[in-house]
Design an enzyme around this catalytic site. Structure first.
Site: not given
Ligand code: ADE
Ligand code: ZN
Length: 332
Positions: A16, A197
């Site tokens: 990101h 995640e």
């Molecule tokens: N936006 C930035 N990092 C992120 C992550 N690890 N998981 C979800 N959205 C994100």
């Molecule tokens: Zn991410």
């Protein structure tokens, strides 16, 4: 080994760009733009980066990016990252950006895209880093808004390599965005999505089956569903795993307890990535080194991971050939 891992030509598929904003640049941009920060110093910023989970991180992540206001800011952000990545042996970067997080602050899409793409072209020319741009939708906002942003991006469809899905995962399954990803596919834009995640394995399955994504971001919770693992292996769907991120967001307790060795053992197509390097304690090289220390992997394992990333990347076949050849040359 540090030397070897630095020289290894690494492709970063899960970054990101807003998460690469180092506190030093945050302060410089705050000053340039007259934006007040809730911190007195760079050290205070770093000290604030203690997270309990993904949502607690996202609060600071969205707050930090408020210093980005002009195309020059987005350019500086991306160049700052490319220069660091270049020093770590990164040869290809796929930047995700979150247009809605900026549009909602009144920063136009053309400002965002102009700054980022200008930096991408410069990195390609000056640093020999190839790049790709992934426009990500915030899953904790509505699907209607995501669709509007996709349409608003019409002037930039040619500059975008894929669409993504990120932000707070729990309660926002991929299926919520079925129509958006369908429309993107119709436009010729492939999809990737964060899944598994913090969210359950069923979100990974939805991302594959409903959104038809070509990669899963994170995906580490797939191990809870053996049938899903079998499908990911069979279809060779790459997972973009982010080891230091998983530790800092408490997806795992420690790196030693990370499921990476089990994911490898299962035959999954894995890649290593940094996610939000400014917030999680390091970039690509740090992630590779941390895995080396935690798991004691052989050179061959790292070569396999680096090859997976090059093979799964959005890049021309010409560039892929160049990088695969370089991988062989550097590691023989
Ligand atoms: N936006 C930035 N990092 C992120 C992550 N690890 N998981 C979800 N959205 C994100
Ligand atoms: Zn991410």
């Amino acid at each position: 080994m540090q030397d070897f891992l630095t020289r290894l030509p690494k492709a970063e598929l899960h970054l990101h760009i807003e998460g690469s904003l180092e506190p030093e640049l945050m302060f410089a941009l705050a000053q340039r733009n007259g934006v007040a920060l809730p911190y007195a110093s760079v050290d205070e910023v770093r000290a604030a980066y203690e997270f309990d989970d993904l949502p607690s991180f996202l609060t600071l992540y969205y707050q930090g990016m408020a210093v980005l206001r002009t195309a020059e800011d987005f350019f500086d952000l991306a160049m700052d990252y490319f220069r660091r990545a270049h020093g770590e042996g990164v040869v290809h970067v796929e930047l995700s950006f979150d247009p809605q997080a900026h549009l909602s602050r009144g920063i136009r899409l053309d400002v965002q895209v102009e700054g980022l793409t200008r930096a991408m072209r410069l990195a390609e020319r000056e640093l020999d880093i190839s790049t790709a741009l992934i426009m990500s939708f915030l899953r904790d906002r509505s699907a209607e808004e995501a669709m509007e942003v996709l349409e608003q991006a019409a002037p930039y469809w040619e500059l975008i390599d894929a669409v993504g899905l990120d932000s707070a995962e729990l309660g926002h399954p991929p299926s919520k965005f079925a129509e958006v990803f369908e429309r993107a596919k119709w436009l010729g834009l492939p999809g990737v999505a964060h899944a598994g995640e913090e969210g359950p394995p069923s979100y990974i399955r939805e991302a594959m089956e409903v959104l038809d994504v070509c990669r899963i971001d994170h995906g580490v919770r797939c191990l809870e569903d053996p049938a899903l693992v079998a499908e990911l292996v069979e279809r060779r769907i790459p997972l973009t795993v982010c080891p230091l991120s998983n530790v800092r967001l408490k997806v795992v307790e420690t790196l030693d307890a990370h499921p990476l060795p089990a994911l490898l053992e299962a035959g999954l197509t894995l890649t290593l990535n940094s996610d939000d390097p400014a917030y999680f304690g390091g970039g690509m090289l740090d992630n590779f080194l941390a895995c080396q220390r935690a798991f004691g992997w052989s050179r061959q394992t790292f070569v396999d991971l680096a090859r997976n990333a090059i093979e799964a990347a959005f890049m021309s076949e010409e560039r892929r050939d160049v990088l695969l050849t370089r991988l062989v040359a550097e590691t023989n």
